[in-house]
Design a protein around this motif. Structure first.
Motif, PDB file in Angstrom:
ATOM      1  N   GLN A  20      37.935  41.762  38.537  1.00  0.00           N
ATOM      2  CA  GLN A  20      37.406  40.465  38.920  1.00  0.00           C
ATOM      3  C   GLN A  20      36.308  40.037  37.962  1.00  0.00           C
ATOM      4  OE1 GLN A  20      35.846  40.304  42.924  1.00  0.00           O
ATOM      5  NE2 GLN A  20      36.288  38.132  43.131  1.00  0.00           N
ATOM      6  N   LEU A  21      36.317  38.740  37.639  1.00  0.00           N
ATOM      7  CA  LEU A  21      35.259  38.118  36.849  1.00  0.00           C
ATOM      8  C   LEU A  21      34.727  36.943  37.650  1.00  0.00           C
ATOM      9  CD1 LEU A  21      37.032  38.025  33.359  1.00  0.00           C
ATOM     10  CD2 LEU A  21      35.135  39.516  34.010  1.00  0.00           C
ATOM     11  N   VAL A  22      33.415  36.856  37.768  1.00  0.00           N
ATOM     12  CA  VAL A  22      32.802  35.791  38.554  1.00  0.00           C
ATOM     13  C   VAL A  22      31.724  35.110  37.724  1.00  0.00           C
ATOM     14  CG1 VAL A  22      31.550  35.178  40.643  1.00  0.00           C
ATOM     15  CG2 VAL A  22      33.252  37.019  40.715  1.00  0.00           C
ATOM     16  N   GLU A  23      31.957  33.818  37.441  1.00  0.00           N
ATOM     17  CA  GLU A  23      30.980  33.042  36.667  1.00  0.00           C
ATOM     18  C   GLU A  23      29.941  32.398  37.579  1.00  0.00           C
ATOM     19  OE1 GLU A  23      35.039  32.020  34.618  1.00  0.00           O
ATOM     20  OE2 GLU A  23      34.253  32.249  36.642  1.00  0.00           O
ATOM     21  N   CYS A  49      28.638  35.905  33.697  1.00  0.00           N
ATOM     22  CA  CYS A  49      29.980  36.332  34.103  1.00  0.00           C
ATOM     23  C   CYS A  49      29.887  37.798  34.497  1.00  0.00           C
ATOM     24  CB  CYS A  49      30.967  36.136  32.965  1.00  0.00           C
ATOM     25  SG  CYS A  49      32.612  36.791  33.293  1.00  0.00           S
ATOM     26  N   TYR A 102      34.936  28.967  31.548  1.00  0.00           N
ATOM     27  CA  TYR A 102      35.573  30.170  32.072  1.00  0.00           C
ATOM     28  C   TYR A 102      35.214  31.373  31.200  1.00  0.00           C
ATOM     29  CZ  TYR A 102      38.720  26.822  34.376  1.00  0.00           C
ATOM     30  OH  TYR A 102      39.252  25.794  35.119  1.00  0.00           O
ATOM     31  N   GLY A 152      37.889  34.390  35.059  1.00  0.00           N
ATOM     32  CA  GLY A 152      37.084  34.003  36.195  1.00  0.00           C
ATOM     33  C   GLY A 152      37.562  32.672  36.758  1.00  0.00           C
ATOM     34  N   GLN A 153      36.879  32.211  37.788  1.00  0.00           N
ATOM     35  CA  GLN A 153      37.302  30.984  38.476  1.00  0.00           C
ATOM     36  C   GLN A 153      36.729  29.729  37.827  1.00  0.00           C
ATOM     37  OE1 GLN A 153      34.739  32.784  39.357  1.00  0.00           O
ATOM     38  NE2 GLN A 153      33.133  31.276  39.839  1.00  0.00           N
TER      39      GLN A 153
END
Length: 128
Positions: free
Chosen positions: A3-6, A22, A99, A119-120
């Protein structure tokens, strides 16, 4: 689970700055090439910057698309498994969803299809 979360996007005036983050989980970010991409309304996703993995044969120098050279800086904090994009001297043309992405295969850094992990996205809007 990979998972990647910005985070860190927002509304900023021209000439302003932001720091995009990120955070990675499920894998060690340092072993992957990590990049930042952006997509403006009606346009294709484009590569902004990339930094190679610590285990690659490259010298570690980051890559930047021409339009952001001297204004954006990519970095990675191994201890936090997090990458960053410091964006300075922002221009209205920088408005886009940003992203982060990660890849392990060797390829041209700006190729969207080479990155399996994304990421989202975080919205950056530059406007007065």
């Amino acid at each position: 689970q990979v998972q990647l979360v910005e985070s860190g996007g927002g509304l900023v005036q021209p000439g302003g700055s932001l720091r995009l983050s990120c955070a990675a989980s499920g894998f060690t970010l340092d072993y992957y090439a990590v990049g930042w991409f952006r997509q403006a309304p009606g346009k294709e996703r484009e590569g902004v910057s990339c930094i190679s993995s610590s285990v690659s044969s490259s010298d570690g120098s980051p890559f930047y698309t021409d339009s952001v050279k001297g204004r954006f800086t990519i970095s990675r904090d191994i201890t936090k498994n997090t990458m960053y994009l410091q964006v300075d001297s922002l221009e209205p043309e920088d408005t886009a969803v940003y992203y982060c992405a990660a890849k392990s295969v060797r390829s041209s850094w700006y190729l969207v299809a080479a990155y399996p992990y994304w990421g989202q996205g975080t919205q950056v809007t530059v406007s007065s």
